[in-house]
Design an enzyme around this catalytic site. Structure first.
Site, mmCIF file in Angstrom:
data_model
loop_
_atom_site.group_PDB
_atom_site.id
_atom_site.type_symbol
_atom_site.label_atom_id
_atom_site.label_comp_id
_atom_site.label_asym_id
_atom_site.label_seq_id
_atom_site.Cartn_x
_atom_site.Cartn_y
_atom_site.Cartn_z
ATOM 1 N N GLY A 36 75.399 45.333 45.321
ATOM 2 C CA GLY A 36 75.003 44.366 46.353
ATOM 3 C C GLY A 36 73.695 43.688 45.945
ATOM 4 N N HIS A 37 72.696 44.494 45.539
ATOM 5 C CA HIS A 37 71.422 43.917 45.083
ATOM 6 C C HIS A 37 71.663 43.010 43.869
ATOM 7 C CE1 HIS A 37 69.772 47.813 46.831
ATOM 8 N NE2 HIS A 37 69.068 46.893 47.472
ATOM 9 N N LYS A 149 74.499 41.660 54.644
ATOM 10 C CA LYS A 149 74.675 42.959 55.323
ATOM 11 C C LYS A 149 73.561 43.175 56.336
ATOM 12 C CE LYS A 149 74.102 47.199 53.671
ATOM 13 N NZ LYS A 149 73.391 47.906 54.777
#
Ligand code: PAF
Length: 281
Positions: A36-37, A149
């Site tokens: 995600g990062h 998110k």
């Protein structure tokens, strides 16, 4: 790739790049980087000449009863991942570099910061806005990339940039999920295999809501009840909140065509997970 630990040096490095005409893309993180990062880093890389990633476990966004002391760390792994993504600088300040013993000034969002996560974590967002403002002051990035998110965090940061006249453009990237649907999060590491399996109820409820919204229209009250029941009936899981809110204002006011944020926060064992989806009213 350069590793910088001091505020003075990151400020100087950023100013030098700007004087040379290079744009700067910035990804603030608390480390323990996952895919995600890395999707945020890739976006920053695509948009800018130079990319800075910060790694700082920000104490002011944790309440005394939260997981500050146990927050997962993998500095070597993080540096390797940043190198593989062609990051120019990783900024890893020590706590004393960011907060003096006399720190007393905070950036506070008056309203939105008290809703949703703000109800259980009343001091969380003032910690987030304060550290992001400090990092923006040092780096003055052209772009800063955040993940959907943390939908509420993204909206609060956009508000901060507007209200405090930062020139940085805020980019929000989609949620990255594991193959089975679980949203990627550094906190997934805390889950036992059984909790990891039960945590799938979050993404399953979002899928269910997306389908029901399309099939039956906008019966938000019933959907909210049904999702709360489903989560409540799942072993290890306890609802913190299930909320349908206007994506722009986080209020309960909708008119047809508005974007509706369905946001969930669920304790799976003692780990609090969040997830969300955006629907059209
Ligand atoms: O999203 C996070 O990881 C943190 O809230 C942030 C933006 C790095 C601030 O500490």
């Amino acid at each position: 790739m350069k590793v910088i630990k001091s505020s003075r040096e990151i400020r100087e490095w950023s100013r030098t790049q700007q004087q040379k005409g290079s744009s700067i893309g910035f990804v603030p993180t608390m480390g323990f980087l996952h895919k995600g990062h890395l999707s945020l880093v890739q976006k920053a890389r695509a948009l800018s000449d130079k990319v800075i990633v910060s790694i700082f476990i920000n104490p002011t966004q944790f309440a005394p009863n939260e997981d500050l002391d146990n927050y997962p760390i993998d500095l070597e792994g993080d540096l390797e991942k940043c190198r593989a993504e062609n990051v120019d600088v990783v900024f890893i300040p020590h706590k004393n570099e960011m907060y003096s013993d006399f720190h007393q000034t905070y950036v506070i969002n008056q309203e939105i910061g008290q809703l949703l996560c703000g109800q259980t974590r009343p001091t969380h967002f003032r910690g987030v806005t304060t550290i992001v403002a400090k990092l923006f002051n040092l780096i003055d990035p052209d772009f800063a990339v955040f993940g959907q998110k943390d939908a509420q965090q993204s909206i609060i940061i956009k508000n901060m940039v507007r209200d405090l006249s930062y020139r940085t453009q805020i980019i929000i990237e989609p949620i990255v999920r594991e193959e089975d649907g679980l949203a990627m999060s550094s906190r997934n590491k805390y889950l036992s295999p059984r909790q990891r399996k039960n945590a799938l109820v979050l993404s399953q409820c979002l899928k269910f809501a997306e389908n029901e919204f399309k099939r039956t229209g906008r019966d938000i009250n019933n959907l909210e009840k049904e999702i709360k029941n489903r989560i409540g009936e799942t072993p290890d899981c306890k609802v913190d909140y299930v909320e349908f809110v206007n994506e722009a204002s986080l209020t309960k006011k909708f008119v047809p065509g508005d974007k509706v944020l369905l946001a969930l926060a669920v304790f799976v064992g003692s780990t609090r997970l969040i997830d969300n989806t955006v629907l059209t009213y």
